[in-house]
Design a protein around this motif. Structure first.
Motif, PDB file in Angstrom:
ATOM      1  N   ARG A  73      12.571  -8.917  42.463  1.00  0.00           N
ATOM      2  CA  ARG A  73      13.474  -7.928  41.872  1.00  0.00           C
ATOM      3  C   ARG A  73      13.808  -8.306  40.430  1.00  0.00           C
ATOM      4  N   ARG A  74      14.108  -9.590  40.230  1.00  0.00           N
ATOM      5  CA  ARG A  74      14.454 -10.023  38.882  1.00  0.00           C
ATOM      6  C   ARG A  74      13.259  -9.813  37.943  1.00  0.00           C
ATOM      7  N   GLY A  75      12.059 -10.075  38.488  1.00  0.00           N
ATOM      8  CA  GLY A  75      10.857  -9.886  37.692  1.00  0.00           C
ATOM      9  C   GLY A  75      10.700  -8.441  37.232  1.00  0.00           C
ATOM     10  N   VAL A  76      11.029  -7.492  38.111  1.00  0.00           N
ATOM     11  CA  VAL A  76      10.933  -6.072  37.753  1.00  0.00           C
ATOM     12  C   VAL A  76      11.928  -5.750  36.638  1.00  0.00           C
ATOM     13  N   LEU A  77      13.145  -6.288  36.748  1.00  0.00           N
ATOM     14  CA  LEU A  77      14.160  -6.039  35.718  1.00  0.00           C
ATOM     15  C   LEU A  77      13.732  -6.624  34.376  1.00  0.00           C
ATOM     16  N   VAL A  78      13.171  -7.828  34.421  1.00  0.00           N
ATOM     17  CA  VAL A  78      12.723  -8.455  33.176  1.00  0.00           C
ATOM     18  C   VAL A  78      11.532  -7.683  32.605  1.00  0.00           C
ATOM     19  N   ARG A  79      10.577  -7.317  33.484  1.00  0.00           N
ATOM     20  CA  ARG A  79       9.409  -6.555  33.019  1.00  0.00           C
ATOM     21  C   ARG A  79       9.859  -5.287  32.297  1.00  0.00           C
ATOM     22  N   ASP A  80      10.838  -4.600  32.849  1.00  0.00           N
ATOM     23  CA  ASP A  80      11.303  -3.337  32.280  1.00  0.00           C
ATOM     24  C   ASP A  80      12.425  -3.538  31.262  1.00  0.00           C
ATOM     25  N   GLN A  81      12.679  -4.792  30.912  1.00  0.00           N
ATOM     26  CA  GLN A  81      13.699  -5.144  29.918  1.00  0.00           C
ATOM     27  C   GLN A  81      15.056  -4.522  30.243  1.00  0.00           C
ATOM     28  N   TYR A  82      15.352  -4.488  31.540  1.00  0.00           N
ATOM     29  CA  TYR A  82      16.661  -4.003  32.000  1.00  0.00           C
ATOM     30  C   TYR A  82      16.939  -2.577  31.541  1.00  0.00           C
ATOM     31  N   ARG A  83      15.882  -1.774  31.419  1.00  0.00           N
ATOM     32  CA  ARG A  83      16.044  -0.373  31.045  1.00  0.00           C
ATOM     33  C   ARG A  83      15.705   0.483  32.249  1.00  0.00           C
ATOM     34  N   CYS A  84      16.546   1.468  32.509  1.00  0.00           N
ATOM     35  CA  CYS A  84      16.326   2.371  33.634  1.00  0.00           C
ATOM     36  C   CYS A  84      15.062   3.203  33.383  1.00  0.00           C
ATOM     37  N   ALA A  85      14.189   3.280  34.396  1.00  0.00           N
ATOM     38  CA  ALA A  85      12.935   4.028  34.254  1.00  0.00           C
ATOM     39  C   ALA A  85      13.168   5.526  34.255  1.00  0.00           C
ATOM     40  N   TYR A  86      14.374   5.955  34.624  1.00  0.00           N
ATOM     41  CA  TYR A  86      14.648   7.398  34.706  1.00  0.00           C
ATOM     42  C   TYR A  86      15.452   7.913  33.517  1.00  0.00           C
ATOM     43  N   CYS A  87      16.384   7.104  33.012  1.00  0.00           N
ATOM     44  CA  CYS A  87      17.225   7.607  31.912  1.00  0.00           C
ATOM     45  C   CYS A  87      17.212   6.680  30.695  1.00  0.00           C
ATOM     46  N   GLY A  88      16.647   5.480  30.823  1.00  0.00           N
ATOM     47  CA  GLY A  88      16.560   4.585  29.677  1.00  0.00           C
ATOM     48  C   GLY A  88      17.813   3.769  29.416  1.00  0.00           C
ATOM     49  N   LYS A  89      18.864   4.007  30.199  1.00  0.00           N
ATOM     50  CA  LYS A  89      20.076   3.209  30.009  1.00  0.00           C
ATOM     51  C   LYS A  89      19.927   1.854  30.703  1.00  0.00           C
ATOM     52  N   ARG A  90      20.967   1.047  30.617  1.00  0.00           N
ATOM     53  CA  ARG A  90      20.916  -0.287  31.177  1.00  0.00           C
ATOM     54  C   ARG A  90      20.722  -0.231  32.694  1.00  0.00           C
ATOM     55  N   ALA A  91      19.761  -1.012  33.180  1.00  0.00           N
ATOM     56  CA  ALA A  91      19.447  -1.027  34.609  1.00  0.00           C
ATOM     57  C   ALA A  91      19.932  -2.318  35.247  1.00  0.00           C
ATOM     58  N   THR A  92      20.480  -2.196  36.443  1.00  0.00           N
ATOM     59  CA  THR A  92      20.897  -3.392  37.175  1.00  0.00           C
ATOM     60  C   THR A  92      20.273  -3.432  38.565  1.00  0.00           C
ATOM     61  N   THR A  93      19.579  -2.358  38.949  1.00  0.00           N
ATOM     62  CA  THR A  93      18.999  -2.312  40.290  1.00  0.00           C
ATOM     63  C   THR A  93      17.501  -2.048  40.198  1.00  0.00           C
ATOM     64  N   VAL A  94      16.825  -2.229  41.330  1.00  0.00           N
ATOM     65  CA  VAL A  94      15.392  -1.970  41.405  1.00  0.00           C
ATOM     66  C   VAL A  94      15.167  -0.801  42.354  1.00  0.00           C
ATOM     67  N   ASP A  95      14.432   0.204  41.869  1.00  0.00           N
ATOM     68  CA  ASP A  95      14.154   1.376  42.688  1.00  0.00           C
ATOM     69  C   ASP A  95      12.705   1.356  43.164  1.00  0.00           C
ATOM     70  N   HIS A  96      12.498   1.741  44.431  1.00  0.00           N
ATOM     71  CA  HIS A  96      11.142   1.912  44.956  1.00  0.00           C
ATOM     72  C   HIS A  96      10.690   3.335  44.642  1.00  0.00           C
ATOM     73  N   VAL A  97       9.627   3.472  43.851  1.00  0.00           N
ATOM     74  CA  VAL A  97       9.147   4.794  43.438  1.00  0.00           C
ATOM     75  C   VAL A  97       8.832   5.615  44.691  1.00  0.00           C
ATOM     76  N   LEU A  98       7.961   5.096  45.539  1.00  0.00           N
ATOM     77  CA  LEU A  98       7.786   5.660  46.881  1.00  0.00           C
ATOM     78  C   LEU A  98       8.764   4.898  47.781  1.00  0.00           C
ATOM     79  N   PRO A  99       9.770   5.593  48.298  1.00  0.00           N
ATOM     80  CA  PRO A  99      10.827   4.871  49.031  1.00  0.00           C
ATOM     81  C   PRO A  99      10.274   4.046  50.190  1.00  0.00           C
ATOM     82  N   ARG A 100      10.968   2.968  50.463  1.00  0.00           N
ATOM     83  CA  ARG A 100      10.525   2.095  51.543  1.00  0.00           C
ATOM     84  C   ARG A 100      10.474   2.838  52.871  1.00  0.00           C
ATOM     85  N   SER A 101      11.408   3.801  53.040  1.00  0.00           N
ATOM     86  CA  SER A 101      11.422   4.562  54.296  1.00  0.00           C
ATOM     87  C   SER A 101      10.167   5.434  54.434  1.00  0.00           C
ATOM     88  N   HIS A 102       9.452   5.657  53.308  1.00  0.00           N
ATOM     89  CA  HIS A 102       8.202   6.416  53.347  1.00  0.00           C
ATOM     90  C   HIS A 102       7.001   5.478  53.293  1.00  0.00           C
TER      91      HIS A 102
END
Ligand SMILES: [Zn+2]
Length: 169
Positions: A73-102
């Motif tokens: 998870r930390r690696g994903v945040l660092v890779r994306d430089q803590y920027r939200c992939a949807y709005c570009g604001k500061r990110a603190t969480t990791v989202d699964h593009v295809l949800p885990r439930s799917h």
């Protein structure tokens, strides 16, 4: 401004990073400036340094060529430089593009940094279903990027907005 070249402590070129990340590495004493943009300084109340064109790591790092960086998870945040992939604001969480439930997996290509609101809003839907297009596609970090992850640049990898490049007086 172009990206900054990163040299290993042995002077062997490793990768390029954004100017922001280069400055963070220097400010965190993980790298030194080898070559600077002439006539430009980064200046703020307590900080002044040349605008790095080439930096060199203080410590030699072994680059695991051909080995893929382990997902985290930390690696994903660092890779994306803590920027939200949807709005570009500061990110603190990791989202699964295809949800885990799917059936979405914990992998570099299926995860992006996300702000808490967007993560909550998207919920267990794909970006298409949620009408939330990705600002950029997730990618597997290169071995050189993995090296940067290993340097634990981490949480404070953002520059204060007031620290901007200015012509040297
Ligand atoms: Zn967001």
């Amino acid at each position: 401004m172009r990206d900054t070249l990163v040299l290993n402590a042995s002077f062997e070129p490793l990768s390029t990073v954004t100017l922001n990340r280069a400055v963070v590495l220097v400010l965190q004493d993980k790298a030194v400036v080898e070559q600077a943009h002439p006539g430009l300084r980064l200046r703020a109340a307590t900080v002044e340094l040349p605008v790095p064109r080439v930096i060199r790591l203080c410590r030699y790092v072994r680059v695991p060529f051909r080995r893929q960086a382990p997902w985290s998870r930390r690696g994903v945040l660092v890779r994306d430089q803590y920027r939200c992939a949807y709005c570009g604001k500061r990110a603190t969480t990791v989202d699964h593009v295809l949800p885990r439930s799917h059936g979405g997996s914990d992998s570099w290509l299926n995860t992006v940094a996300s702000c808490a609101e967007d993560n909550h809003r998207k919920a267990a839907r794909t970006p298409e279903q949620a009408g939330m297009p990705l600002l950029r596609e997730p990618f597997v970090p290169s071995p050189a990027d993995a090296m940067l992850l290993g340097l634990k640049v981490g949480e404070r990898s953002e520059l204060p907005s007031w620290l901007a490049a200015r012509p040297a007086a």
